[in-house]
Design a protein around this motif. Structure first.
Motif, PDB file in Angstrom:
ATOM      1  N   UNK A  46       0.830  -1.205   0.000  1.00 35.13           N
ATOM      2  CA  UNK A  46       0.000   0.000   0.000  1.00 35.13           C
ATOM      3  C   UNK A  46       0.864   1.255   0.000  1.00 35.13           C
ATOM      4  N   UNK A  47       1.951   1.230   0.786  1.00 35.71           N
ATOM      5  CA  UNK A  47       2.863   2.375   0.816  1.00 35.71           C
ATOM      6  C   UNK A  47       3.486   2.606  -0.558  1.00 35.71           C
ATOM      7  N   UNK A  48       3.871   1.522  -1.229  1.00 36.42           N
ATOM      8  CA  UNK A  48       4.486   1.655  -2.554  1.00 36.42           C
ATOM      9  C   UNK A  48       3.506   2.257  -3.556  1.00 36.42           C
ATOM     10  N   UNK A  49       2.245   1.832  -3.514  1.00 41.75           N
ATOM     11  CA  UNK A  49       1.252   2.372  -4.441  1.00 41.75           C
ATOM     12  C   UNK A  49       1.019   3.855  -4.193  1.00 41.75           C
ATOM     13  N   UNK A  50       0.950   4.254  -2.930  1.00 44.43           N
ATOM     14  CA  UNK A  50       0.753   5.662  -2.612  1.00 44.43           C
ATOM     15  C   UNK A  50       1.971   6.497  -3.019  1.00 44.43           C
ATOM     16  N   UNK A  51       3.160   5.963  -2.780  1.00 38.87           N
ATOM     17  CA  UNK A  51       4.374   6.681  -3.167  1.00 38.87           C
ATOM     18  C   UNK A  51       4.469   6.828  -4.687  1.00 38.87           C
ATOM     19  N   UNK A  52       4.035   5.802  -5.414  1.00 35.97           N
ATOM     20  CA  UNK A  52       4.033   5.890  -6.879  1.00 35.97           C
ATOM     21  C   UNK A  52       3.090   6.984  -7.354  1.00 35.97           C
ATOM     22  N   UNK A  53       2.001   7.213  -6.607  1.00 36.16           N
ATOM     23  CA  UNK A  53       1.068   8.274  -6.962  1.00 36.16           C
ATOM     24  C   UNK A  53       1.659   9.649  -6.667  1.00 36.16           C
TER      25      UNK A  53
END
Length: 332
Positions: A118-125
């Motif tokens: 979840x952290x990776x997806x948010x950081x990618x955004x």
């Protein structure tokens, strides 16, 4: 039409161009593509093959974040901690798939995977918002906005599918949504990498990142580019773009951009072209036999109007074209 002196280029060695390791953008795009394909295959395949595909594909969100960093961070190398996070996502996801469901290891890995993924997806955004060192041209802004829009739609779809029930129909629908998101991610990622390779971000100039040394190919391309400036006066065309020059030379835009920064010493294509245009304008303005109005000088040197010409001239020379002409005539 007048031309300007052409700077010399260091001699080109005849030794073959050495092979190099893949850059971060190339490496992360390959990891991302493999993981996305495996994720899709894992959702569509049963048995041992499906489990193995799912284990490899579990790291997709981590690798997608690293690819996003490579798209919007001009540094030639990534720092160490994002690679650790990406590896944690991939390893935790693989353990979640492969470990027995009733064991404590599987539960622990699942928690780590959910948090890190979840952290990776948010950081990618968030990553496209980091407009480093003024890389905010019109084309770059459009690229970032399009990337953000597609990424936001995927993020909403993936997070929304995570709240579905375990009813078979809902599980099937969730799988279809995530497969569709992966397909969009594959196509969108390929387009984003294609764009970035042809519109690379300028390398930072600080001490934290040294400029890449020019290669033999860089020198050869620089020589060809200088010939175009000297013999064909390509800088006299008002609508000239780096894509036009790259197409004329039969090379990708990023290679032309690299030879400009590494061999010719200009930060980008526009600065190179404006430099040559202003040098021509200085000669025209300083020539006592030339009485062209300032506007005609601007057109002769490749500017579409007098405003950009005045700004570029003052930035490079320190005075306006009119003041430069007056000072030159006083010397004569």
């Amino acid at each position: 039409m007048s031309t300007q002196p052409v700077p010399s280029v260091p001699g080109v060695s005849r030794a073959s161009w050495p092979r190099r390791a893949p850059r971060r953008l190339e490496a992360y795009s390959a990891l991302c593509a493999v993981s996305f394909v495996c994720y899709i295959a894992g959702r569509l395949t049963d048995g041992t093959a499906g489990i193995l595909f799912s284990a490899i594909g579990a790291g997709a969100c981590g690798w997608a974040w690293l690819l996003t960093r490579a798209l919007f961070d001009p540094a030639p190398r990534d720092v160490w901690w994002p690679r650790i996070v990406g590896t944690v996502v991939a390893v935790a996801g693989a353990i979640t798939v492969l470990a027995p469901a009733e064991g404590g290891l599987s539960g622990f890995a699942a928690n780590v995977y959910r948090l890190s993924g979840s952290a990776a997806m948010l950081l990618a955004f968030i990553e496209p918002f980091q407009a480093r060192r003024g890389h905010a041209g019109v084309g770059e802004k459009r690229f970032r906005l399009t990337f953000l829009t597609v990424n936001a739609a995927q993020l909403v779809a993936v997070l929304g599918s995570g709240v579905a029930s375990q009813v078979p129909a809902d599980v099937w629908r969730t799988d279809m949504i995530r497969i569709a998101c992966c397909i969009v991610g594959l196509v969108g990622g390929a387009v984003a990498v294609w764009y970035r390779l042809r519109h690379p971000l300028a390398q930072p100039d600080g001490t934290g990142s040294a400029r890449r040394a020019p290669t033999d190919e860089d020198r050869r391309l620089a020589e060809r580019l200088l010939v175009l400036l000297r013999d064909e006066a390509i800088d006299s065309r008002p609508d000239l773009r780096i894509g036009d020059v790259a197409a004329h030379m039969g090379q990708p835009e990023y290679k032309v951009s690299q030879c400009i920064s590494t061999v010719l010493g200009f930060p980008n294509f526009n600065r190179l072209i404006n430099h040559h245009r202003i040098e021509r304008a200085k000669r025209l303005l300083a020539d006592p036999d030339q009485g062209l109005p300032i506007l005609e000088v601007a057109f002769e040197c490749g500017f579409g109007s007098v405003g950009p010409f005045n700004r570029a001239f003052r930035e490079q020379v320190g005075v306006t074209p009119r003041d430069f002409r007056a000072a030159s005539r006083r010397l004569h």
